[in-house]
Scaffold this motif. Sequence first.
Motif, PDB file in Angstrom:
ATOM      1  N   ALA A 184       0.833  -1.203   0.000  1.00  0.00           N
ATOM      2  CA  ALA A 184       0.000   0.000   0.000  1.00  0.00           C
ATOM      3  C   ALA A 184       0.865   1.251   0.000  1.00  0.00           C
ATOM      4  O   ALA A 184       1.923   1.293   0.641  1.00  0.00           O
ATOM      5  CB  ALA A 184      -0.932   0.008   1.210  1.00  0.00           C
ATOM      6  N   ARG A 185       0.401   2.272  -0.737  1.00  0.00           N
ATOM      7  CA  ARG A 185       1.010   3.606  -0.722  1.00  0.00           C
ATOM      8  C   ARG A 185      -0.105   4.624  -0.588  1.00  0.00           C
ATOM      9  O   ARG A 185      -1.176   4.475  -1.185  1.00  0.00           O
ATOM     10  CB  ARG A 185       1.809   3.868  -2.004  1.00  0.00           C
ATOM     11  N   ILE A 186       0.148   5.666   0.180  1.00  0.00           N
ATOM     12  CA  ILE A 186      -0.862   6.698   0.383  1.00  0.00           C
ATOM     13  C   ILE A 186      -0.175   8.058   0.403  1.00  0.00           C
ATOM     14  O   ILE A 186       0.974   8.178   0.876  1.00  0.00           O
ATOM     15  CB  ILE A 186      -1.667   6.468   1.693  1.00  0.00           C
ATOM     16  N   ILE A 195      -4.911   6.383  -2.350  1.00  0.00           N
ATOM     17  CA  ILE A 195      -4.262   5.208  -1.787  1.00  0.00           C
ATOM     18  C   ILE A 195      -4.183   4.179  -2.899  1.00  0.00           C
ATOM     19  O   ILE A 195      -5.154   3.957  -3.631  1.00  0.00           O
ATOM     20  CB  ILE A 195      -5.019   4.656  -0.558  1.00  0.00           C
ATOM     21  N   SER A 196      -3.016   3.585  -3.058  1.00  0.00           N
ATOM     22  CA  SER A 196      -2.776   2.640  -4.148  1.00  0.00           C
ATOM     23  C   SER A 196      -2.358   1.306  -3.560  1.00  0.00           C
ATOM     24  O   SER A 196      -1.526   1.251  -2.644  1.00  0.00           O
ATOM     25  CB  SER A 196      -1.685   3.175  -5.078  1.00  0.00           C
ATOM     26  N   PHE A 212     -11.842   2.575   1.134  1.00  0.00           N
ATOM     27  CA  PHE A 212     -10.848   2.631   2.205  1.00  0.00           C
ATOM     28  C   PHE A 212     -11.479   3.242   3.449  1.00  0.00           C
ATOM     29  O   PHE A 212     -11.993   4.362   3.422  1.00  0.00           O
ATOM     30  CB  PHE A 212      -9.651   3.469   1.770  1.00  0.00           C
ATOM     31  N   THR A 236      -6.113   2.039  -7.613  1.00  0.00           N
ATOM     32  CA  THR A 236      -5.954   3.279  -6.858  1.00  0.00           C
ATOM     33  C   THR A 236      -7.328   3.816  -6.504  1.00  0.00           C
ATOM     34  O   THR A 236      -8.242   3.794  -7.325  1.00  0.00           O
ATOM     35  CB  THR A 236      -5.186   4.336  -7.674  1.00  0.00           C
ATOM     36  N   PRO A 272       2.678   7.898   4.929  1.00  0.00           N
ATOM     37  CA  PRO A 272       2.289   8.885   3.916  1.00  0.00           C
ATOM     38  C   PRO A 272       3.489   9.424   3.160  1.00  0.00           C
ATOM     39  O   PRO A 272       4.536   9.729   3.747  1.00  0.00           O
ATOM     40  CB  PRO A 272       1.601   9.982   4.735  1.00  0.00           C
TER      41      PRO A 272
END
Length: 685
Positions: A184-186, A195-196, A212, A236, A272
């Motif tokens: 996860a990336r945000i 968020i991906s 989410f 995403t 983040p």
Amino acid sequence: MRAFLALITLLLLSAGPALALESAPVRSPRATVTLVSEAAAIAPGQPFRLALRQKMAPGWHTYWRNPGDAGQPPELRLELPEGWTAGELQFPAPHRIPFGPLVNFGYEDEAIFLMEVRPPANLVPGQTQRIEASADWLICERVCIPEEGRFTLDIPVEANARPSAPLLFAAAEAALPRAAAFTARIGFEGMRGAISLEGPGLSPGALREAFFFPLEQMVVENATPQPLTAREGGFTLGLTRASGPMPATAEGVVAITDAAGVRGAYWVSAVPGPMPGTGAALALWQALVFAALGGLILNLMPCVFPILAMKAIAVARLAGAERSVVRAHAAAYTAGVVLSFLAIGGAMLGLRAAGSLAGWGFQFTSPFFVAGMAWLMLAVGLNLSGVYAIGGPVGVGSGLAAKGGRAGSFFAGVLAVLVATPCTAPFMAAAIGAALAMPPLETLAIFGAMGLGLALPYALLGVFPSFARVLPRPGAWMDRLKQFLAFPMYLAAAWLVWVVAQQAGPDGTLLVLVGGVLLGMAAWALGLAQQGSARRWFIGGAALSLIAALALLPLLKSGTAGGAAASAQLGEPWSAPRLDALREEGRPVFVNLTAAWCISCKVNERVALDTAAVRAAFAAGDVTVLTGDWTNGDPAITALLRAQGRDGVPLYLLYPAGGGAPAILPQILTEGIMLRAIAAATSRV
């Protein structure tokens, strides 16, 4: 038969709450709550689970750990014998529960909260251990009621543990969020974020929807849609930043519904960082430049043509005037334009903060506003035709005339902005999309720059007032020009009535036409009053006619006609499931997002989309055309617009054959642009 009866007996013993090791219920008209043990008998040192089970009456709900915009999660406190330990209360994956402009996170019908308990190893079989507990919970429907209860369980100790209600606990465990096998990336840029998730099994064909749920409150706006963009190996979700502090690690639950309709929930966490899934975002200075250019080009858009009538007459009257007078008129017009853009920007920010999905031109999605604009165009046309006068011996116009016409220039600027919003000029979409992702002050600065661009030609008279000296001198020709320029106003009124017909159907059209007749009668009476004959009676008649026209507005209702004629139905109606199905087949798809009140959309359809060459190219490339009608502000189309970084129509997406991200076509189309784009999209087969 014996095996069948044995199976039925086992299921009843394990699933039936009356036969499980369960406390006496705490009942209210809203909920029945019990404490259930996973073990009918416990073994020394062997952990087991307790469940706080809530059965809610229809319409009532309770809350997750993050309750959303309002609410409070339940609490369970155990009073354990000496040597016992207990873990944290575990919450099942939540659901969204809309309530007006708010969205809560929680549960309806039934919720089961688990807690693991570990007895000491020195327990002696044959004993009975008592567990006492107290709990608090908030249960809401239209009102919220705090409730509480006490529970008691007497659990026997045996050498080997025996289960109690295994199906109940298996279902409760299945409802818990699982550890995700995803990366996860945000990140956020201003108010806009995403968020991906990337991992095995994620693809456009495998995903129906996702959401989410942040663990912390006030991290993201709960009521704002989270547009889904799926790709091979990941997806995403678009987010909107809330006003709370950003935690060092953003945690939460992502609920995913697959193509078969099965819902799964997964714990995700990420530090983040840069906003995922975005290219180079516009810097503030770039957005300001784009906004000013877009506003300047907006002067050439067809929706602004009717206002050229008032502007042309006002400019002609400045010929030979003093420099101070020219500057005053230019400043008043510029102030009207800029302040109107700031008002629209502020309204969009306010509506979005309240949970609405307002975008550029949002006011034209209301038939009330469109009807009012149609009547205003008619009133301006009647004035230009000489039916009545603004600034005559009666009416509010005398106050404007007393100000030397500067108020007239100001309101001309206001009206120019109101009628300009159905159009979108090049550079505007990128500027507006960037503006609404920035802090409020920067957003308003961009809208102000757009207003300066629209007002620039007229504002130059204030900077260089000598330009007015080259204009023709006032004379009788001005009255003839004034009367001629009434006809663009009548044309604008007719077009707006057609828009109402798309929004409210035949009944709405009849109401607007009757209101137009009443407005014409009011203008006629006002003109007679200004001529001095029976002034009081005619003023009263004008007022009554105007009041009668305004009384028709509440009778307008948005009908179902909204999309049929709006787009002349190019292709099929757009829907997210239909688009997903076509993409899963690998078909090329052209998505046309339009509205009946969008003049730019209508021009594009006439000159670029609905031509013989483009229709032939669509057919040759097996391109499916999907048309989404935003005439009445469809929320699903609004979400799609925002997913593509846009806040108004038109939007043109061309999905290539075989899969891949769509190409976003320009907002001003030509037949050549379309033919080249179709060739590129269909050559990937």
